[in-house]
Design a protein around this motif. Structure first.
Motif, PDB file in Angstrom:
ATOM      1  N   VAL A 122       0.856  -1.182   0.000  1.00  0.00           N
ATOM      2  CA  VAL A 122       0.000   0.000   0.000  1.00  0.00           C
ATOM      3  C   VAL A 122       0.891   1.232   0.000  1.00  0.00           C
ATOM      4  CG1 VAL A 122      -1.763   1.306   1.228  1.00  0.00           C
ATOM      5  CG2 VAL A 122      -1.839  -1.197   1.228  1.00  0.00           C
ATOM      6  N   MET A 123       0.748   2.079  -1.020  1.00  0.00           N
ATOM      7  CA  MET A 123       1.524   3.312  -1.114  1.00  0.00           C
ATOM      8  C   MET A 123       0.596   4.444  -1.521  1.00  0.00           C
ATOM      9  SD  MET A 123       5.015   2.018  -3.073  1.00  0.00           S
ATOM     10  CE  MET A 123       4.099   1.387  -4.478  1.00  0.00           C
ATOM     11  N   ASN A 124       0.701   5.556  -0.810  1.00  0.00           N
ATOM     12  CA  ASN A 124      -0.128   6.731  -1.107  1.00  0.00           C
ATOM     13  C   ASN A 124      -1.609   6.381  -1.192  1.00  0.00           C
ATOM     14  OD1 ASN A 124       2.216   8.191  -1.197  1.00  0.00           O
ATOM     15  ND2 ASN A 124       2.313   8.315  -3.413  1.00  0.00           N
ATOM     16  N   GLY A 125      -2.056   5.488  -0.333  1.00  0.00           N
ATOM     17  CA  GLY A 125      -3.461   5.126  -0.281  1.00  0.00           C
ATOM     18  C   GLY A 125      -3.911   4.181  -1.377  1.00  0.00           C
ATOM     19  N   ILE A 126      -2.977   3.620  -2.124  1.00  0.00           N
ATOM     20  CA  ILE A 126      -3.308   2.692  -3.208  1.00  0.00           C
ATOM     21  C   ILE A 126      -2.718   1.318  -2.882  1.00  0.00           C
ATOM     22  CG2 ILE A 126      -3.123   2.212  -5.675  1.00  0.00           C
ATOM     23  CD1 ILE A 126      -2.607   5.196  -6.085  1.00  0.00           C
ATOM     24  N   MET A 127      -3.556   0.291  -3.010  1.00  0.00           N
ATOM     25  CA  MET A 127      -3.085  -1.079  -2.785  1.00  0.00           C
ATOM     26  C   MET A 127      -2.843  -1.759  -4.133  1.00  0.00           C
ATOM     27  SD  MET A 127      -3.594  -4.596  -2.355  1.00  0.00           S
ATOM     28  CE  MET A 127      -5.296  -5.110  -2.109  1.00  0.00           C
ATOM     29  N   TYR A 128      -1.675  -2.420  -4.239  1.00  0.00           N
ATOM     30  CA  TYR A 128      -1.297  -3.116  -5.460  1.00  0.00           C
ATOM     31  C   TYR A 128      -1.404  -4.623  -5.219  1.00  0.00           C
ATOM     32  CZ  TYR A 128       0.517   1.454  -6.781  1.00  0.00           C
ATOM     33  OH  TYR A 128       0.634   2.794  -7.081  1.00  0.00           O
ATOM     34  N   ILE A 134      -7.632   0.651  -5.343  1.00  0.00           N
ATOM     35  CA  ILE A 134      -6.933  -0.574  -5.721  1.00  0.00           C
ATOM     36  C   ILE A 134      -6.436  -0.401  -7.151  1.00  0.00           C
ATOM     37  CG2 ILE A 134      -7.136  -3.069  -6.083  1.00  0.00           C
ATOM     38  CD1 ILE A 134      -9.498  -3.034  -4.115  1.00  0.00           C
ATOM     39  N   ALA A 135      -5.149  -0.700  -7.371  1.00  0.00           N
ATOM     40  CA  ALA A 135      -4.572  -0.560  -8.706  1.00  0.00           C
ATOM     41  C   ALA A 135      -4.909  -1.798  -9.542  1.00  0.00           C
ATOM     42  CB  ALA A 135      -3.059  -0.386  -8.615  1.00  0.00           C
ATOM     43  N   ARG A 136      -5.462  -1.566 -10.734  1.00  0.00           N
ATOM     44  CA  ARG A 136      -5.825  -2.662 -11.633  1.00  0.00           C
ATOM     45  C   ARG A 136      -5.157  -2.448 -12.998  1.00  0.00           C
ATOM     46  NH1 ARG A 136      -7.912  -6.458  -8.242  1.00  0.00           N
ATOM     47  NH2 ARG A 136      -9.721  -5.682  -7.065  1.00  0.00           N
ATOM     48  N   ASP A 137      -5.066  -3.542 -13.753  1.00  0.00           N
ATOM     49  CA  ASP A 137      -4.567  -3.496 -15.137  1.00  0.00           C
ATOM     50  C   ASP A 137      -3.209  -2.796 -15.220  1.00  0.00           C
ATOM     51  OD1 ASP A 137      -7.053  -4.620 -15.886  1.00  0.00           O
ATOM     52  OD2 ASP A 137      -7.948  -2.617 -15.969  1.00  0.00           O
TER      53      ASP A 137
END
Length: 371
Positions: free
Chosen positions: A40-46, A154-157
């Motif tokens: 999780v970085m800058n509020g985004i989960m990979y 959430i990061a997609r694609d």
């Protein structure tokens, strides 16, 4: 879902750099790493599954010096103008996922790197063991996260484009506010959110330190084992190491018939025993190695028990904080649980970048309402 440009900054392992010959050319190989699973970085989960789908696209991509920009707009490192701007004879290869982390090697053609000032600076920094950062450039779609989770998107694609080499840069070569122009696949400029992120370096540096220590201990252990093997073999053959005699008179004395007969008998006995030397040496080696192997097995078992206990404690903590179900938490790796556990502390947010000391990063972005 809105599309964003993400630059994930991390630290290359210059201490493990090595030189090789490739097709008759000298190259420098520098190990590096990027996205860990479920970070999780800058509020985004990979998510791990999204990384798995796209990480191999990094293989055989350029490793430019900084993220290429044309007229203030980011371009692909594989774009002709982007290549002209950042090419120092470096590329990425041997991309793999191990223990929930993406690893890759930077291969730098030394002759080509020496043709530019930037390439020379990179080689000089590596030779001196100075900090060399890398930054993975990728595109992703952001999906709004649902439920009580410690991230907003959430990061997609994931679409990986390159992994750049950074020198003397405070950020990730992006505008201060994290918003810039990006050239799309049609060659048109469009405004796109640019997110600068940095991975914690403490884990990387600790991993590399542990690996170096393990190699040193292994070399020392092997030397100790060889000494014990040598002593065991000599003892099995009836020999022992001793200091050379300083009194040469006894050695120079003539040998009597009785002494000669006795010596001949010893030589005959030794000759007969040579037929069994294979078994003798094998037994001696097994005896010498047994304490080492037993100690190693005990260390592995103790470490596994310690890791299992820590994982059980972290699973319980995450489940009690309603971050994940018990089944989902148990499927995470120990490193992933360590990353997630600080979110379970009431009223506290995890300091994702607290251990990073490479410079000031750009502030976390804020998406406009409605995206």
């Amino acid at each position: 879902m809105p599309q964003v440009r993400v630059n994930v900054r991390t630290l290359a392992n210059v201490k493990a750099a090595r030189k090789e010959k490739r097709n008759g050319r000298d190259v420098m190989i520098v190990p590096s790493a990027t996205l860990p699973d479920n970070v999780v970085m800058n509020g985004i989960m990979y998510p791990a599954e999204e990384i798995e789908k796209g990480y191999q696209s990094l293989d055989r991509t350029p490793a430019p010096l900084s993220h290429p920009m044309v007229n203030g707009a980011y371009v692909s490192a594989r774009d002709p103008e982007g290549i002209n701007l950042g090419w120092i004879g470096a590329w990425n290869e041997n991309v793999r996922r191990e223990n929930g982390r993406v690893f890759l090697d930077k291969v730098i053609d030394i002759e080509i790197a020496n043709r530019s000032e930037g390439g020379k600076a990179v080689l000089n920094a590596i030779e001196k063991g100075e900090a060399v950062h890398t930054s993975t450039g990728l595109l992703a779609h952001l999906e709004a996260a649902n439920g009580d989770v410690p991230y907003s998107h959430i990061a997609r694609d994931l679409e990986f484009d390159h992994d750049a080499i950074l020198l003397n840069e405070k950020g990730a070569a992006t505008p201060d506010q994290g918003v810039g122009m990006m050239v799309n696949s049609k060659g048109e400029q469009e405004q796109i959110e640019v997110i600068n992120s940095a991975l914690e370096q403490a884990d990387n540096e600790l991993d590399w330190a542990v690996e170096s220590l393990a190699r040193a201990l292994d070399r020392r252990q092997k030397a100790s084992v060889l000494d014990r093997m040598k002593s065991a073999i000599l003892e099995a053959l009836g020999y022992s190491e001793r200091e050379p005699s300083t009194n040469r008179k006894e050695d120079d004395m003539p040998v009597s018939d009785e002494q000669f007969k006795s010596l001949s008998d010893e030589v005959k006995t030794l000759s007969e025993s040579m037929g069994k030397i294979g078994d003798t040496i094998a037994n001696a080696v097994t005896t010498a190695l047994k304490p080492v192997l037993d100690q190693q097995a005990e260390m592995v078992a103790n470490q596994k028990a310690k890791d299992d206990a820590e994982k059980a404690e972290l699973v319980e903590k995450v489940v009690k904080a309603n971050l994940l179900s018990e089944g989902a938490a148990k499927e995470l790796t120990l490193n992933a649980l360590r990353e997630l556990a600080p979110k379970a502390n009431p009223g506290k947010a995890a300091a994702l970048n607290g251990a990073f000391k490479g410079g000031n990063e750009a502030p976390a972005f804020k998406l406009p309402k409605g995206d």
